[in-house]
Write a protein that holds these residues in place. Structure first.
Motif, PDB file in Angstrom:
ATOM      1  N   GLU A 185       0.832  -1.208   0.000  1.00 21.09           N
ATOM      2  CA  GLU A 185       0.000   0.000   0.000  1.00 21.09           C
ATOM      3  C   GLU A 185       0.862   1.252   0.000  1.00 21.09           C
ATOM      4  O   GLU A 185       0.620   2.192  -0.768  1.00 21.09           O
ATOM      5  CB  GLU A 185      -0.929   0.000   1.213  1.00 21.09           C
ATOM      6  CG  GLU A 185      -1.817   1.227   1.288  1.00 21.09           C
ATOM      7  CD  GLU A 185      -2.713   1.228   2.514  1.00 21.09           C
ATOM      8  OE1 GLU A 185      -3.649   2.042   2.558  1.00 21.09           O
ATOM      9  OE2 GLU A 185      -2.474   0.411   3.431  1.00 21.09           O
ATOM     10  N   VAL A 186       1.885   1.282   0.854  1.00 22.39           N
ATOM     11  CA  VAL A 186       2.763   2.448   0.937  1.00 22.39           C
ATOM     12  C   VAL A 186       3.565   2.603  -0.348  1.00 22.39           C
ATOM     13  O   VAL A 186       3.726   3.715  -0.875  1.00 22.39           O
ATOM     14  CB  VAL A 186       3.698   2.328   2.156  1.00 22.39           C
ATOM     15  CG1 VAL A 186       4.705   3.463   2.170  1.00 22.39           C
ATOM     16  CG2 VAL A 186       2.882   2.324   3.444  1.00 22.39           C
ATOM     17  N   ILE A 187       4.082   1.492  -0.867  1.00 25.88           N
ATOM     18  CA  ILE A 187       4.865   1.556  -2.100  1.00 25.88           C
ATOM     19  C   ILE A 187       3.997   2.067  -3.253  1.00 25.88           C
ATOM     20  O   ILE A 187       4.426   2.902  -4.056  1.00 25.88           O
ATOM     21  CB  ILE A 187       5.455   0.174  -2.442  1.00 25.88           C
ATOM     22  CG1 ILE A 187       6.486  -0.226  -1.388  1.00 25.88           C
ATOM     23  CG2 ILE A 187       6.091   0.179  -3.823  1.00 25.88           C
ATOM     24  CD1 ILE A 187       7.003  -1.643  -1.538  1.00 25.88           C
ATOM     25  N   PRO A 198      -2.880  -1.163 -12.974  1.00 26.30           N
ATOM     26  CA  PRO A 198      -2.350  -1.643 -11.680  1.00 26.30           C
ATOM     27  C   PRO A 198      -2.717  -3.093 -11.395  1.00 26.30           C
ATOM     28  O   PRO A 198      -1.994  -3.788 -10.685  1.00 26.30           O
ATOM     29  CB  PRO A 198      -2.989  -0.697 -10.658  1.00 26.30           C
ATOM     30  CG  PRO A 198      -4.169  -0.097 -11.347  1.00 26.30           C
ATOM     31  CD  PRO A 198      -3.794  -0.024 -12.795  1.00 26.30           C
ATOM     32  N   MET A 199      -3.832  -3.583 -11.943  1.00 28.93           N
ATOM     33  CA  MET A 199      -4.182  -4.981 -11.758  1.00 28.93           C
ATOM     34  C   MET A 199      -3.191  -5.891 -12.484  1.00 28.93           C
ATOM     35  O   MET A 199      -2.879  -6.993 -12.019  1.00 28.93           O
ATOM     36  CB  MET A 199      -5.598  -5.242 -12.262  1.00 28.93           C
ATOM     37  CG  MET A 199      -6.684  -4.558 -11.448  1.00 28.93           C
ATOM     38  SD  MET A 199      -6.801  -5.200  -9.759  1.00 28.93           S
ATOM     39  CE  MET A 199      -7.469  -6.818 -10.077  1.00 28.93           C
ATOM     40  N   TYR A 209       2.208 -12.752   2.016  1.00 28.17           N
ATOM     41  CA  TYR A 209       1.287 -12.722   0.883  1.00 28.17           C
ATOM     42  C   TYR A 209      -0.131 -13.035   1.358  1.00 28.17           C
ATOM     43  O   TYR A 209      -0.356 -14.020   2.071  1.00 28.17           O
ATOM     44  CB  TYR A 209       1.720 -13.748  -0.163  1.00 28.17           C
ATOM     45  CG  TYR A 209       0.690 -13.985  -1.241  1.00 28.17           C
ATOM     46  CD1 TYR A 209       0.510 -13.051  -2.262  1.00 28.17           C
ATOM     47  CD2 TYR A 209      -0.101 -15.130  -1.234  1.00 28.17           C
ATOM     48  CE1 TYR A 209      -0.439 -13.266  -3.255  1.00 28.17           C
ATOM     49  CE2 TYR A 209      -1.050 -15.353  -2.221  1.00 28.17           C
ATOM     50  CZ  TYR A 209      -1.209 -14.415  -3.225  1.00 28.17           C
ATOM     51  OH  TYR A 209      -2.154 -14.627  -4.190  1.00 28.17           O
ATOM     52  N   ARG A 210      -1.068 -12.197   0.968  1.00 31.42           N
ATOM     53  CA  ARG A 210      -2.480 -12.418   1.283  1.00 31.42           C
ATOM     54  C   ARG A 210      -3.273 -12.332  -0.009  1.00 31.42           C
ATOM     55  O   ARG A 210      -3.270 -11.302  -0.673  1.00 31.42           O
ATOM     56  CB  ARG A 210      -2.987 -11.385   2.293  1.00 31.42           C
ATOM     57  CG  ARG A 210      -2.346 -11.539   3.666  1.00 31.42           C
ATOM     58  CD  ARG A 210      -2.760 -10.451   4.618  1.00 31.42           C
ATOM     59  NE  ARG A 210      -2.080 -10.584   5.905  1.00 31.42           N
ATOM     60  CZ  ARG A 210      -1.972  -9.609   6.799  1.00 31.42           C
ATOM     61  NH1 ARG A 210      -2.522  -8.434   6.549  1.00 31.42           N
ATOM     62  NH2 ARG A 210      -1.334  -9.810   7.931  1.00 31.42           N
ATOM     63  N   LEU A 212      -5.919  -3.784  -3.737  1.00 36.53           N
ATOM     64  CA  LEU A 212      -4.479  -4.071  -3.780  1.00 36.53           C
ATOM     65  C   LEU A 212      -3.830  -3.890  -2.418  1.00 36.53           C
ATOM     66  O   LEU A 212      -2.869  -4.597  -2.085  1.00 36.53           O
ATOM     67  CB  LEU A 212      -3.804  -3.173  -4.823  1.00 36.53           C
ATOM     68  CG  LEU A 212      -4.317  -3.323  -6.261  1.00 36.53           C
ATOM     69  CD1 LEU A 212      -3.535  -2.419  -7.200  1.00 36.53           C
ATOM     70  CD2 LEU A 212      -4.238  -4.771  -6.709  1.00 36.53           C
ATOM     71  N   ALA A 213      -4.340  -2.955  -1.626  1.00 35.65           N
ATOM     72  CA  ALA A 213      -3.777  -2.723  -0.292  1.00 35.65           C
ATOM     73  C   ALA A 213      -4.030  -3.889   0.649  1.00 35.65           C
ATOM     74  O   ALA A 213      -3.356  -4.020   1.681  1.00 35.65           O
ATOM     75  CB  ALA A 213      -4.352  -1.440   0.302  1.00 35.65           C
TER      76      ALA A 213
END
Length: 385
Positions: A178-180, A196-197, A230-231, A268-269
Motif C-alpha cells: 500500500e505504501v509503495i 495496476p491490476m 502474501y495475502r 491491492l492494499a
C-alpha cells in the motif's frame, strides 16, 4: 533451546513482518521429522496410466533440472544415469522403475486428494518510459532495502531472512505494498504498465513479459520481496461479499477491478506483499523457477518445499477445468508463497493469454505421488497431528 536462541525467538516474534516469503529461490528452514503416514509406500502398479508422449515430455522436463542437482547426494546418481536414457518410452519406464520408489502423498487429515492450481507467464502492454497510458511502475530491487540472512549467525535458522530499512541504527519493516503504491520507492523502474491490476497479477505469477509498442518484449523475473506476508486478493473480495469462494478466479478478479476502478487501490492494499523484479534475457524457453532452470509448459510444477524437495520427480493425476484428464510425470521446479500443503501443486501452463485462461480457471482436485531414489532416506516433512 539455548538462551541465545530463546532471545532470538522473541526478537523474531517482534519482527514477524520482516520475514520474507519464498517467491524466488530461498531455502526454507529444515522442518520437523516426518510422520510415516504423510508418505504412503506404493507400487508402480498404483500409478494411473500415462501416454507415451506425456511420459517422455515429463521425464525430459524433470531431467532438464538435473543440471542443478549435480551436488545433491540424493539425486546426483539418478540424474547422472538419466542422461544416458534414450527417448524411448519402454526404456524410460524401465529406468524409472529400476531406480525410483513410489510414495503417495497424504494430507494432515490423511486425504489422498488435494488442490491443484495453475500459473503462467503473462504478457502485458507497457513501455520503457512513463507515458499517459503506461504509468504503473515495475520496480527493481530497492536501493535502501536491507536483507539479513539469519543463518549467518544462527545455522538453525537456515533459509530465514529479514527485510527492512534502516532508521538511524534501527532496522524497521520495509514498506507494505500500500505504501509503495502510494509513495513509490527508491528503486530502478524496469518498465511501466498500463493497469495496476496487471502489476498485481505479474507479482502473483512471479514472472512475465512486457509487450512494447515497437514489437519487442521485455522479460521480467522475480528478484526479491518486501518481507511482508502474501495475502490473496481473492480472499479479500470474498470477505467483502463481492465474490463467492467458488467464483474466485483471475478473470473474475480482473472483471471486478474493471467494474470498480475506484476500489482497486483498496483491493491491492489488502495484500501487503510486494515483489521486485529483474530484467531477464529474452529467449524462447520458459521462465526460470526456483530451481533456476527453464520451466516446461504442462510439465513443471511449483510445490511446497517443506513437503516436496525442489527438483523431485512427481506423478500427477488431475483434470483441466473442462474435466479432461491430466496424468503425467512432472518436475518440481518452482515454489510460491501460496503453494502450501502436503498434497498441493501449481502447474505451469506456459506463456500468454491462452495459458492464462487455463491457469486462471484451474482449481482442481488431484493426487500426487513422489518418485524417490531407491535406498535414500525420505525427506523430512511436518508431522501429521
Amino acid at each position: 533451546m539455548t538462551l541465545p536462541l530463546r532471545r532470538l525467538a522473541g526478537t523474531l516474534a517482534a519482527l514477524a513482518l520482516l520475514a520474507g516469503c519464498n517467491g524466488g529461490d530461498e531455502e526454507k528452514p529444515k522442518p520437523a521429522p516426518h510422520a510415516l503416514a504423510t508418505y504412503v509406500p506404493g507400487t508402480w502398479q498404483d500409478l494411473p496410466s500415462v501416454t507415451d508422449a506425456d511420459l517422455l515430455a515429463g521425464f525430459t522436463a524433470w531431467r532438464n533440472g538435473c543440471e542443478k542437482l549435480a551436488r545433491n547426494p540424493v539425486w546426483a546418481p539418478t540424474c547422472e544415469a538419466a542422461q544416458a536414457v534414450p527417448g524411448d518410452p519402454a526404456q524410460v519406464r524401465a529406468f524409472l522403475q529400476s531406480t525410483l520408489e513410489v510414495y503417495g502423498l497424504r494430507s494432515a487429515e490423511q486425504q489422498a486428494k488435494g488442490l491443484i492450481t495453475g500459473y503462467y507467464e503473462p504478457v502485458y502492454r507497457g513501455s520503457l518510459t512513463q507515458t499517459p497510458q503506461a504509468s504503473v511502475p515495475v520496480y527493481g530491487i530497492p536501493d535502501d532495502m536491507i536483507v539479513v540472512d539469519l543463518a549467518s549467525v544462527y545455522p538453525e535458522l537456515k533459509g530465514k531472512r529479514l527485510r527492512g530499512r534502516l532508521d538511524g541504527r534501527v532496522l524497521k519493516p520495509y514498506d507494505t505494498a500500500e505504501v509503495i503504491g502510494r509513495e513509490g520507492v527508491q528503486a530502478p523502474v524496469l518498465a511501466w504498465l498500463t493497469d495496476p491490476m496487471d502489476l498485481q497479477f505479474l507479482q502473483i505469477q512471479g514472472s512475465g513479459r512486457v509487450q512494447l509498442d515497437d514489437g519487442r518484449q521485455l522479460r521480467l523475473g522475480y528478484a526479491d520481496q518486501n518481507g511482508h506476508p502474501y495475502r490473496p486478493i481473492g480472499r479479500w473480495l470474498v470477505e467483502q461479499g463481492e465474490l463467492s469462494k467458488d467464483q474466485v478466479s483471475m478473470g473474475a478478479i480482473h472483471a471486478w477491478g474493471e467494474a470498480h476502478p475506484e476500489r482497486v487501490p483498496e483491493l491491492l492494499a489488502s495484500n501487503p506483499s510486494y515483489v521486485f523484479f529483474s530484467a531477464r534475457p529474452d529467449s524462447n524457453e520458459g521462465p526460470r523457477g526456483s530451481l533456476n532452470v527453464p520451466l516446461t509448459a504442462g510439465y513443471s510444477v511449483a510445490i511446497d518445499r517443506k513437503v516436496i524437495p525442489l527438483g523431485s520427480l512427481l506423478w500427477l493425476s488431475t483434470t483441466r477445468p473442462d474435466g479432461s484428464p491430466v496424468v503425467r510425470p512432472v518436475g518440481a521446479q518452482d515454489t510460491g508463497g501460496a503453494i502450501t500443503g502436503e498434497v498441493r501443486a501449481d502447474l505451469f501452463w506456459g506463456t500468454g493469454p491462452e495459458a492464462g485462461e487455463l491457469a486462471g480457471n484451474m482449481k482442481q482436485q488431484g493426487q500426487i505421488w513422489m518418485l524417490w531414489p531407491k535406498g535414500q532416506a525420505l525427506p523430512d516433512v511436518p508431522k501429521v497431528p
